[in-house]
Write a protein that holds these residues in place. Structure first.
Motif, PDB file in Angstrom:
ATOM      1  N   ARG A  69       0.921  -1.463  -0.114  1.00 61.41           N
ATOM      2  CA  ARG A  69       0.028  -0.219  -0.052  1.00 61.41           C
ATOM      3  C   ARG A  69       0.604   0.975  -0.370  1.00 61.41           C
ATOM      4  N   PHE A  70       1.724   1.235   0.575  1.00 60.66           N
ATOM      5  CA  PHE A  70       2.849   2.250   0.316  1.00 60.66           C
ATOM      6  C   PHE A  70       4.336   2.132  -0.573  1.00 60.66           C
ATOM      7  N   GLY A  71       4.807   3.223  -0.294  1.00 66.13           N
ATOM      8  CA  GLY A  71       6.139   3.852  -1.089  1.00 66.13           C
ATOM      9  C   GLY A  71       7.633   3.455  -0.349  1.00 66.13           C
ATOM     10  N   ASN A  72       8.835   3.646  -0.730  1.00 71.09           N
ATOM     11  CA  ASN A  72       9.542   3.013   0.375  1.00 71.09           C
ATOM     12  C   ASN A  72       9.500   4.391   0.955  1.00 71.09           C
ATOM     13  N   SER A  73       9.692   5.336   0.660  1.00 70.44           N
ATOM     14  CA  SER A  73      10.046   6.381   1.913  1.00 70.44           C
ATOM     15  C   SER A  73       9.003   6.602   3.511  1.00 70.44           C
ATOM     16  N   ARG A  74       8.108   5.590   2.998  1.00 71.87           N
ATOM     17  CA  ARG A  74       6.660   5.743   3.655  1.00 71.87           C
ATOM     18  C   ARG A  74       7.074   4.431   5.119  1.00 71.87           C
ATOM     19  N   VAL A  75       7.683   3.147   4.345  1.00 74.76           N
ATOM     20  CA  VAL A  75       8.013   1.867   4.880  1.00 74.76           C
ATOM     21  C   VAL A  75       9.553   1.924   5.669  1.00 74.76           C
ATOM     22  N   PHE A  76      10.393   2.527   4.725  1.00 77.62           N
ATOM     23  CA  PHE A  76      11.430   3.220   5.236  1.00 77.62           C
ATOM     24  C   PHE A  76      12.068   3.975   6.656  1.00 77.62           C
ATOM     25  N   ALA A  77      10.076   5.745   6.344  1.00 78.54           N
ATOM     26  CA  ALA A  77      10.385   6.349   8.402  1.00 78.54           C
ATOM     27  C   ALA A  77       9.412   5.475   9.295  1.00 78.54           C
ATOM     28  N   GLU A  78       8.861   4.199   8.241  1.00 79.14           N
ATOM     29  CA  GLU A  78       8.022   3.676   9.547  1.00 79.14           C
ATOM     30  C   GLU A  78       9.046   2.160   9.920  1.00 79.14           C
ATOM     31  N   LEU A  79       9.832   2.237   9.428  1.00 79.56           N
ATOM     32  CA  LEU A  79      11.197   1.526  10.367  1.00 79.56           C
ATOM     33  C   LEU A  79      11.915   2.178  11.499  1.00 79.56           C
ATOM     34  N   HIS A  80      11.956   3.368  10.514  1.00 79.57           N
ATOM     35  CA  HIS A  80      12.946   4.244  11.270  1.00 79.57           C
ATOM     36  C   HIS A  80      12.484   4.554  12.605  1.00 79.57           C
ATOM     37  N   SER A  81      11.247   4.918  12.508  1.00 77.44           N
ATOM     38  CA  SER A  81      10.497   5.358  13.965  1.00 77.44           C
ATOM     39  C   SER A  81       9.891   3.844  14.738  1.00 77.44           C
ATOM     40  N   HIS A  82      10.587   3.197  14.527  1.00 80.04           N
ATOM     41  CA  HIS A  82      10.765   1.781  15.240  1.00 80.04           C
ATOM     42  C   HIS A  82      12.156   1.333  15.504  1.00 80.04           C
ATOM     43  N   GLY A  83      12.498   2.050  15.383  1.00 76.09           N
ATOM     44  CA  GLY A  83      14.395   1.672  15.474  1.00 76.09           C
ATOM     45  C   GLY A  83      15.582   0.679  14.466  1.00 76.09           C
ATOM     46  N   VAL A  84      15.026   0.123  13.870  1.00 74.36           N
ATOM     47  CA  VAL A  84      15.295  -0.648  12.709  1.00 74.36           C
ATOM     48  C   VAL A  84      16.510   0.654  12.163  1.00 74.36           C
ATOM     49  N   THR A  85      17.162  -0.180  12.221  1.00 68.96           N
ATOM     50  CA  THR A  85      18.632   0.827  11.465  1.00 68.96           C
ATOM     51  C   THR A  85      19.922   0.077  11.355  1.00 68.96           C
ATOM     52  N   GLY A  86      20.550   0.660  10.604  1.00 68.15           N
ATOM     53  CA  GLY A  86      21.676  -0.367  10.121  1.00 68.15           C
ATOM     54  C   GLY A  86      22.257  -1.088   8.917  1.00 68.15           C
ATOM     55  N   GLU A  87      21.946  -2.383   9.211  1.00 66.12           N
ATOM     56  CA  GLU A  87      22.398  -3.088   8.177  1.00 66.12           C
ATOM     57  C   GLU A  87      20.958  -3.902   8.282  1.00 66.12           C
ATOM     58  N   ALA A  88      20.193  -4.314   9.023  1.00 63.67           N
ATOM     59  CA  ALA A  88      18.973  -4.424   8.513  1.00 63.67           C
ATOM     60  C   ALA A  88      18.248  -3.645   7.485  1.00 63.67           C
ATOM     61  N   LEU A  89      18.672  -2.888   7.790  1.00 57.89           N
ATOM     62  CA  LEU A  89      17.743  -1.396   6.800  1.00 57.89           C
ATOM     63  C   LEU A  89      18.831  -1.222   5.854  1.00 57.89           C
ATOM     64  N   ALA A  90      19.513  -1.423   5.084  1.00 55.13           N
ATOM     65  CA  ALA A  90      20.061  -1.403   4.318  1.00 55.13           C
ATOM     66  C   ALA A  90      20.066  -2.832   3.290  1.00 55.13           C
ATOM     67  N   GLU A  91      19.776  -3.599   4.176  1.00 57.46           N
ATOM     68  CA  GLU A  91      19.731  -4.794   3.287  1.00 57.46           C
ATOM     69  C   GLU A  91      18.230  -4.751   2.598  1.00 57.46           C
ATOM     70  N   LEU A  92      17.846  -4.109   2.948  1.00 60.46           N
ATOM     71  CA  LEU A  92      16.009  -4.518   2.630  1.00 60.46           C
ATOM     72  C   LEU A  92      16.700  -3.441   1.401  1.00 60.46           C
ATOM     73  N   LYS A  93      16.244  -2.237   1.464  1.00 58.91           N
ATOM     74  CA  LYS A  93      16.801  -1.247   0.576  1.00 58.91           C
ATOM     75  C   LYS A  93      16.447  -1.565  -1.236  1.00 58.91           C
ATOM     76  N   PRO A  94      17.644  -2.496  -1.654  1.00 55.95           N
ATOM     77  CA  PRO A  94      17.559  -2.799  -2.972  1.00 55.95           C
ATOM     78  C   PRO A  94      16.372  -3.902  -3.640  1.00 55.95           C
ATOM     79  N   GLY A  95      15.849  -4.450  -2.311  1.00 54.71           N
ATOM     80  CA  GLY A  95      14.482  -5.323  -3.351  1.00 54.71           C
ATOM     81  C   GLY A  95      13.316  -3.989  -3.194  1.00 54.71           C
ATOM     82  N   LEU A  96      13.391  -3.475  -2.197  1.00 50.94           N
ATOM     83  CA  LEU A  96      12.414  -2.546  -2.334  1.00 50.94           C
ATOM     84  C   LEU A  96      12.594  -1.453  -3.387  1.00 50.94           C
ATOM     85  N   ALA A  97      13.931  -0.992  -4.056  1.00 51.63           N
ATOM     86  CA  ALA A  97      13.638  -0.279  -4.406  1.00 51.63           C
ATOM     87  C   ALA A  97      13.409  -1.311  -6.115  1.00 51.63           C
ATOM     88  N   ASP A  98      13.556  -1.818  -6.463  1.00 53.91           N
ATOM     89  CA  ASP A  98      13.781  -3.618  -7.570  1.00 53.91           C
ATOM     90  C   ASP A  98      11.804  -3.499  -7.711  1.00 53.91           C
TER      91      ASP A  98
END
Length: 152
Positions: A69-98
């Motif tokens: 339902r949402f784009g990358n920036s909204r999903v990443f903002a929610e992940l960041h608000s839940h404290g998910v940062t670092g490697e976990a976030l970096a590994e997820l970015k390419p899959g969502l961008a595709d």
């Protein structure tokens, strides 16, 4: 009849049995029930050590719930608000961008179905997708319309 009150560990396991939680979210929920002398951080460390609490699983769960339902920036903002940062976030970015452009097309088709003929309508569709967190490239792709299916 009510049973005895749950311990913090019991509450944490009950929360985790319902759905995945981030460490920050679970800490906030448990803090309401903590008594003097309770060490929430030690409990969370214990849960992570036993793999009952996992940031990676939480991130994957949130992405599975929100990405349709949402784009990358909204999903990443929610992940960041839940404290998910670092490697976990970096590994997820390419899959969502595709998949962002394809997801934008799906959301656009569910909401509108066809490209607006006037500038005001196109602007409305663009604002809708941008508010959902889709990138400008994904919005342009979606506003080109759905590809025509070949009739054989």
């Amino acid at each position: 009849m009510r049973g005895p009150p749950l311990s913090l560990k019991g509450r944490a396991l009950r929360f985790l049995s319902m759905r995945e939680h981030s460490r920050l979210e679970l800490k906030r929920k448990l803090a309401r029930h903590a008594e003097e002398g309770d060490d929430i951080d030690a409990l969370l460390d214990f849960l992570e050590k036993n793999n009952w609490l996992s940031q990676e699983r939480f991130a994957e769960s949130l992405i599975n719930r929100k990405a349709a339902r949402f784009g990358n920036s909204r999903v990443f903002a929610e992940l960041h608000s839940h404290g998910v940062t670092g490697e976990a976030l970096a590994e997820l970015k390419p899959g969502l961008a595709d998949s962002e452009a394809a997801r934008a097309v799906e959301v656009w088709q569910r909401k509108f179905g066809s490209v607006a003929q006037d500038a005001a309508g196109r602007s409305k569709q663009m604002r809708f997708l941008m508010a959902r967190g889709f990138s400008s490239g994904a919005v342009r792709t979606a506003l080109k319309g759905a590809p025509e299916e070949d009739d054989f």
